[in-house]
Scaffold this motif. Sequence first.
Motif, PDB file in Angstrom:
ATOM      1  N   UNK A  33       0.825  -1.212   0.000  1.00 37.85           N
ATOM      2  CA  UNK A  33       0.000   0.000   0.000  1.00 37.85           C
ATOM      3  C   UNK A  33       0.855   1.256   0.000  1.00 37.85           C
ATOM      4  N   UNK A  34       2.077   1.135   0.513  1.00 38.86           N
ATOM      5  CA  UNK A  34       2.973   2.292   0.556  1.00 38.86           C
ATOM      6  C   UNK A  34       3.886   2.367  -0.664  1.00 38.86           C
ATOM      7  N   UNK A  35       3.715   1.421  -1.628  1.00 37.98           N
ATOM      8  CA  UNK A  35       4.467   1.476  -2.871  1.00 37.98           C
ATOM      9  C   UNK A  35       5.748   0.676  -2.895  1.00 37.98           C
ATOM     10  N   UNK A  36       6.046  -0.055  -1.831  1.00 33.93           N
ATOM     11  CA  UNK A  36       7.272  -0.857  -1.809  1.00 33.93           C
ATOM     12  C   UNK A  36       7.071  -2.177  -2.554  1.00 33.93           C
ATOM     13  N   UNK A  37       8.130  -2.620  -3.218  1.00 37.97           N
ATOM     14  CA  UNK A  37       8.068  -3.891  -3.928  1.00 37.97           C
ATOM     15  C   UNK A  37       7.947  -5.042  -2.927  1.00 37.97           C
ATOM     16  N   UNK A  38       7.142  -6.044  -3.326  1.00 34.75           N
ATOM     17  CA  UNK A  38       7.013  -7.240  -2.508  1.00 34.75           C
ATOM     18  C   UNK A  38       7.312  -8.449  -3.383  1.00 34.75           C
ATOM     19  N   UNK A  39       8.321  -9.211  -2.969  1.00 35.79           N
ATOM     20  CA  UNK A  39       8.769 -10.354  -3.757  1.00 35.79           C
ATOM     21  C   UNK A  39       8.351 -11.663  -3.099  1.00 35.79           C
ATOM     22  N   UNK A  40       8.207 -12.679  -3.954  1.00 33.87           N
ATOM     23  CA  UNK A  40       7.797 -14.009  -3.522  1.00 33.87           C
ATOM     24  C   UNK A  40       8.907 -15.009  -3.858  1.00 33.87           C
ATOM     25  N   UNK A  41       8.770 -16.260  -3.421  1.00 35.30           N
ATOM     26  CA  UNK A  41       9.779 -17.272  -3.774  1.00 35.30           C
ATOM     27  C   UNK A  41      10.032 -17.381  -5.278  1.00 35.30           C
ATOM     28  N   UNK A  42       9.015 -17.095  -6.097  1.00 35.07           N
ATOM     29  CA  UNK A  42       9.211 -17.127  -7.547  1.00 35.07           C
ATOM     30  C   UNK A  42      10.275 -16.124  -7.978  1.00 35.07           C
ATOM     31  N   UNK A  43      10.260 -14.943  -7.369  1.00 32.71           N
ATOM     32  CA  UNK A  43      11.261 -13.923  -7.702  1.00 32.71           C
ATOM     33  C   UNK A  43      12.656 -14.354  -7.242  1.00 32.71           C
ATOM     34  N   UNK A  44      12.708 -14.991  -6.087  1.00 33.80           N
ATOM     35  CA  UNK A  44      14.000 -15.458  -5.589  1.00 33.80           C
ATOM     36  C   UNK A  44      14.606 -16.492  -6.540  1.00 33.80           C
ATOM     37  N   UNK A  45      13.765 -17.378  -7.079  1.00 34.43           N
ATOM     38  CA  UNK A  45      14.286 -18.378  -8.015  1.00 34.43           C
ATOM     39  C   UNK A  45      14.632 -17.754  -9.354  1.00 34.43           C
ATOM     40  N   UNK A  46      13.890 -16.731  -9.769  1.00 34.34           N
ATOM     41  CA  UNK A  46      14.236 -16.018 -11.002  1.00 34.34           C
ATOM     42  C   UNK A  46      15.622 -15.396 -10.879  1.00 34.34           C
ATOM     43  N   UNK A  47      15.915 -14.836  -9.720  1.00 38.14           N
ATOM     44  CA  UNK A  47      17.236 -14.248  -9.499  1.00 38.14           C
ATOM     45  C   UNK A  47      18.318 -15.315  -9.524  1.00 38.14           C
ATOM     46  N   UNK A  48      18.061 -16.461  -8.894  1.00 39.08           N
ATOM     47  CA  UNK A  48      19.039 -17.560  -8.930  1.00 39.08           C
ATOM     48  C   UNK A  48      19.275 -18.015 -10.362  1.00 39.08           C
ATOM     49  N   UNK A  49      18.199 -18.114 -11.129  1.00 39.13           N
ATOM     50  CA  UNK A  49      18.329 -18.554 -12.519  1.00 39.13           C
ATOM     51  C   UNK A  49      19.159 -17.562 -13.323  1.00 39.13           C
ATOM     52  N   UNK A  50      18.884 -16.276 -13.169  1.00 40.20           N
ATOM     53  CA  UNK A  50      19.625 -15.268 -13.924  1.00 40.20           C
ATOM     54  C   UNK A  50      21.109 -15.301 -13.586  1.00 40.20           C
TER      55      UNK A  50
END
Length: 232
Positions: A33-50
């Motif tokens: 609600x305050x505009x901050x990004x919220x990441x999930x495990x999917x994002x964490x794995x995307x970063x590992x993959x990259x």
Amino acid sequence: MRPIDLAREHGLSAQAIRNYDAAGILPPADRSDTGYRRYAPLHAQALRAFLALRGGHGHERATEIMRATHRGDIESAYRLIDATHAALQAERATRADVATALGSLSVADATSVPDRPLTVGELAHRLGVHPATLRTWETEGILCPGRDRATGYRQYGPDTVRDAEIARQLRRGGYPLPQVAKFLVALHEAGGAEALATFLDAWQDRLTTRSRALLAGAAQLDHYLTLRESPR
């Protein structure tokens, strides 16, 4: 998770995560609600993959692969991966050609190199080839003779004579002209046969390291694709 939560696993900064997000390396993130990004495990794995893909493909191509994946264009992602493997295979073949050519050189066949430049006719006689053959080798980038300032005639100095003798040996072994030229370029860059042998060993190590990196990247990307396909 916050950007810092993703960053901490890899020793990155929160700003680096924001940059990856902006570049399309991560899938779109929700906002609080305050505009901050919220990441999930999917994002964490995307970063590992990259990060794993980057080790084998390089930053730019790894970014392209992740962007294609996020827009659902998996076929383009696979094509990019295939292109890297094809380029690595071509480099591996080049290294093998140079190594084989090095093994084909016979020290016993080498004769003393003259201490003065030779003419086309003299070098052709020395090698037992036609002068036109030397001109063809020059056209193919195998030989780079100098020129007499007064007459403009070709002059083959000691280094060029040595290259010509190596070329003759390789041609007798059945090597096509492009491979002969490729070998001599590698020989010059390495600084001689002994240095070339060391260079070839290091080259092989680099190829092996990159192959392992490609395997690691494929594994992490496969895990990421599995997560994307799983029901939420």
